[in-house]
Design a protein around this motif. Structure first.
Motif, PDB file in Angstrom:
ATOM      1  N   ILE A   4       0.582  -1.021   0.098  1.00 29.23           N
ATOM      2  CA  ILE A   4      -0.262   0.038  -0.004  1.00 29.23           C
ATOM      3  C   ILE A   4       1.253   1.215  -0.009  1.00 29.23           C
ATOM      4  O   ILE A   4       1.691   1.345   0.599  1.00 29.23           O
ATOM      5  N   VAL A   5       0.428   2.157  -1.164  1.00 26.97           N
ATOM      6  CA  VAL A   5       1.348   3.485  -0.971  1.00 26.97           C
ATOM      7  C   VAL A   5      -0.120   4.196  -1.000  1.00 26.97           C
ATOM      8  O   VAL A   5      -0.564   4.641  -1.409  1.00 26.97           O
ATOM      9  N   ARG A   6       0.367   5.161   0.235  1.00 26.09           N
ATOM     10  CA  ARG A   6      -0.189   6.432   0.420  1.00 26.09           C
ATOM     11  C   ARG A   6      -0.011   7.734  -0.174  1.00 26.09           C
ATOM     12  O   ARG A   6       0.671   8.249  -0.132  1.00 26.09           O
ATOM     13  N   GLU A   7      -0.616   7.404  -1.391  1.00 22.02           N
ATOM     14  CA  GLU A   7      -0.982   9.322  -2.158  1.00 22.02           C
ATOM     15  C   GLU A   7      -1.578   9.928  -1.607  1.00 22.02           C
ATOM     16  O   GLU A   7      -2.795   9.534  -0.869  1.00 22.02           O
ATOM     17  N   LYS A   8      -1.208  11.631  -1.546  1.00 26.12           N
ATOM     18  CA  LYS A   8      -2.271  12.718  -1.368  1.00 26.12           C
ATOM     19  C   LYS A   8      -2.904  12.515  -2.569  1.00 26.12           C
ATOM     20  O   LYS A   8      -2.567  13.187  -3.955  1.00 26.12           O
ATOM     21  N   ASP A   9      -4.495  12.842  -2.113  1.00 22.78           N
ATOM     22  CA  ASP A   9      -5.283  12.890  -3.164  1.00 22.78           C
ATOM     23  C   ASP A   9      -6.246  13.756  -2.925  1.00 22.78           C
ATOM     24  O   ASP A   9      -7.120  14.111  -2.145  1.00 22.78           O
ATOM     25  N   PRO A  10      -6.972  14.836  -4.113  1.00 19.25           N
ATOM     26  CA  PRO A  10      -7.478  15.913  -3.625  1.00 19.25           C
ATOM     27  C   PRO A  10      -8.698  15.135  -3.392  1.00 19.25           C
ATOM     28  O   PRO A  10      -9.886  15.888  -3.106  1.00 19.25           O
ATOM     29  N   ASP A  56      -5.753   9.908   6.660  1.00 19.72           N
ATOM     30  CA  ASP A  56      -6.557   8.836   6.837  1.00 19.72           C
ATOM     31  C   ASP A  56      -7.147   8.251   5.684  1.00 19.72           C
ATOM     32  O   ASP A  56      -7.431   6.779   6.038  1.00 19.72           O
ATOM     33  N   ASP A  57      -7.761   8.818   4.853  1.00 18.20           N
ATOM     34  CA  ASP A  57      -8.581   8.196   4.130  1.00 18.20           C
ATOM     35  C   ASP A  57      -8.314   7.166   3.167  1.00 18.20           C
ATOM     36  O   ASP A  57      -7.504   7.486   2.450  1.00 18.20           O
ATOM     37  N   SER A  58      -8.732   6.077   2.823  1.00 17.20           N
ATOM     38  CA  SER A  58      -8.594   4.672   1.873  1.00 17.20           C
ATOM     39  C   SER A  58      -8.130   5.242   0.955  1.00 17.20           C
ATOM     40  O   SER A  58      -8.004   4.539  -0.178  1.00 17.20           O
ATOM     41  N   VAL A  59      -8.891   5.848   0.732  1.00 16.03           N
ATOM     42  CA  VAL A  59      -9.185   6.574  -0.877  1.00 16.03           C
ATOM     43  C   VAL A  59      -7.827   7.076  -1.558  1.00 16.03           C
ATOM     44  O   VAL A  59      -7.105   6.895  -2.823  1.00 16.03           O
ATOM     45  N   GLN A  60      -6.739   7.437  -0.351  1.00 12.43           N
ATOM     46  CA  GLN A  60      -5.715   7.534  -0.762  1.00 12.43           C
ATOM     47  C   GLN A  60      -4.336   6.048  -0.715  1.00 12.43           C
ATOM     48  O   GLN A  60      -3.626   6.429  -1.047  1.00 12.43           O
ATOM     49  N   TRP A  61      -5.157   5.368  -0.858  1.00 11.11           N
ATOM     50  CA  TRP A  61      -4.231   4.245  -0.235  1.00 11.11           C
ATOM     51  C   TRP A  61      -4.663   3.350  -1.790  1.00 11.11           C
ATOM     52  O   TRP A  61      -5.502   3.721  -2.722  1.00 11.11           O
ATOM     53  N   ILE A  62      -3.071   3.332  -2.466  1.00 10.55           N
ATOM     54  CA  ILE A  62      -2.924   2.784  -3.652  1.00 10.55           C
ATOM     55  C   ILE A  62      -2.362   1.236  -3.944  1.00 10.55           C
ATOM     56  O   ILE A  62      -1.452   1.334  -2.966  1.00 10.55           O
ATOM     57  N   VAL A  63      -3.103   0.092  -3.706  1.00 12.91           N
ATOM     58  CA  VAL A  63      -2.566  -1.004  -3.684  1.00 12.91           C
ATOM     59  C   VAL A  63      -1.971  -1.417  -4.656  1.00 12.91           C
ATOM     60  O   VAL A  63      -2.762  -1.676  -5.890  1.00 12.91           O
ATOM     61  N   ARG A  64      -1.684  -2.561  -4.558  1.00  8.99           N
ATOM     62  CA  ARG A  64      -0.849  -4.175  -5.948  1.00  8.99           C
ATOM     63  C   ARG A  64      -0.492  -4.740  -5.075  1.00  8.99           C
ATOM     64  O   ARG A  64      -0.437  -4.563  -3.672  1.00  8.99           O
ATOM     65  N   LEU A  65       0.095  -5.995  -5.826  1.00 14.77           N
ATOM     66  CA  LEU A  65       0.779  -6.780  -5.443  1.00 14.77           C
ATOM     67  C   LEU A  65       2.038  -6.518  -5.442  1.00 14.77           C
ATOM     68  O   LEU A  65       2.489  -5.694  -5.931  1.00 14.77           O
ATOM     69  N   PRO A  66       3.180  -6.744  -4.751  1.00 12.99           N
ATOM     70  CA  PRO A  66       4.884  -6.980  -4.923  1.00 12.99           C
ATOM     71  C   PRO A  66       4.958  -7.280  -5.728  1.00 12.99           C
ATOM     72  O   PRO A  66       5.751  -6.370  -6.046  1.00 12.99           O
ATOM     73  N   HIS A  67       4.383  -7.947  -6.703  1.00 11.07           N
ATOM     74  CA  HIS A  67       5.645  -8.249  -7.459  1.00 11.07           C
ATOM     75  C   HIS A  67       4.826  -7.252  -8.446  1.00 11.07           C
ATOM     76  O   HIS A  67       6.378  -7.457 -10.016  1.00 11.07           O
ATOM     77  N   GLN A  68       3.984  -6.435  -8.211  1.00 12.69           N
ATOM     78  CA  GLN A  68       3.726  -5.567  -9.578  1.00 12.69           C
ATOM     79  C   GLN A  68       4.620  -4.036  -9.825  1.00 12.69           C
ATOM     80  O   GLN A  68       5.107  -3.922  -8.192  1.00 12.69           O
ATOM     81  N   PRO A  69       4.354  -3.625 -10.215  1.00 10.23           N
ATOM     82  CA  PRO A  69       5.248  -2.399 -10.660  1.00 10.23           C
ATOM     83  C   PRO A  69       4.424  -1.040  -9.696  1.00 10.23           C
ATOM     84  O   PRO A  69       2.960  -1.140  -9.864  1.00 10.23           O
ATOM     85  N   PRO A  70       4.942  -0.127  -9.597  1.00  9.80           N
ATOM     86  CA  PRO A  70       4.464   1.352  -8.469  1.00  9.80           C
ATOM     87  C   PRO A  70       3.495   2.203  -9.668  1.00  9.80           C
ATOM     88  O   PRO A  70       2.440   2.363  -8.767  1.00  9.80           O
TER      89      PRO A  70
END
Length: 176
Positions: free
Chosen positions: A83-89, A95-109
């Motif tokens: 999970i990468v937490r990005e600033k999203d307007p 702490d809103d999960s709208v800002q959580w960008i989720v991927r699997l460990p082997h996937q590029p960011p």
């Protein structure tokens, strides 16, 4: 301008998932990681909605969203997801999960894709930044209006809405 190279957006071929109101951690991880294998990197909220829809829910209630967030945090701690937490307007708080960008460990960011079935608000800010970087690499003097038009063209959109403008302005402020 040159056409932006992108990967086609591949939606998850929906299947029945365990009811998120009563699912255990293994069931959450199974459904969430399967969705991510197709659609990641993606916003956590979009991930919750895909899972909830497959489980037969029409809407994700606050209590169910908290269960998803808890399960996703546990999956991050166990190394099942990143999970990468990005600033999203569009986020209501830091702490809103709208800002959580989720991927699997082997996937590029970041993967630059076409819009697919996503709404513009569901595109990760880092993906939008990569698109803007491509535009700026062709024309470093491109102004905001040029960038707006090129991004709209990339995603096959016609209208510069307040949402599109707000998100692109946030990208320009954060990344450039």
């Amino acid at each position: 301008m040159t056409e932006i190279v992108h990967t086609p957006y591949t939606p998850w071929p929906e299947r029945k998932c365990a009811d998120p109101r009563v699912a255990n951690q293994a069931q959450y991880v199974d459904g969430l990681t399967e969705i991510l294998s197709y659609q990641a990197p993606m916003q956590a909220v979009e991930l919750f909605q895909a899972y909830g829809k497959a489980a037969g829910l029409l809407k994700i209630a606050a209590s169910v969203r908290r269960r998803f967030e808890y399960a996703l945090n546990k999956a991050e701690k166990s190394g099942d997801v990143v999970i990468v937490r990005e600033k999203d307007p569009e986020a209501k708080s830091d702490d809103d999960s709208v800002q959580w960008i989720v991927r699997l460990p082997h996937q590029p960011p970041v993967i630059v894709r076409d819009l697919g079935t996503r709404g513009f608000a569901e595109i990760p800010m880092s993906e939008l930044a990569a698109v803007v970087l491509d535009i700026r690499s062709w024309d470093e003097l491109a102004g905001r209006e040029d960038i707006y038009r090129a991004v709209l063209e990339h995603y096959g959109l016609q209208k510069l809405t307040a949402l599109v403008k707000r998100r692109l302005n946030a990208v320009l402020e954060q990344y450039f």
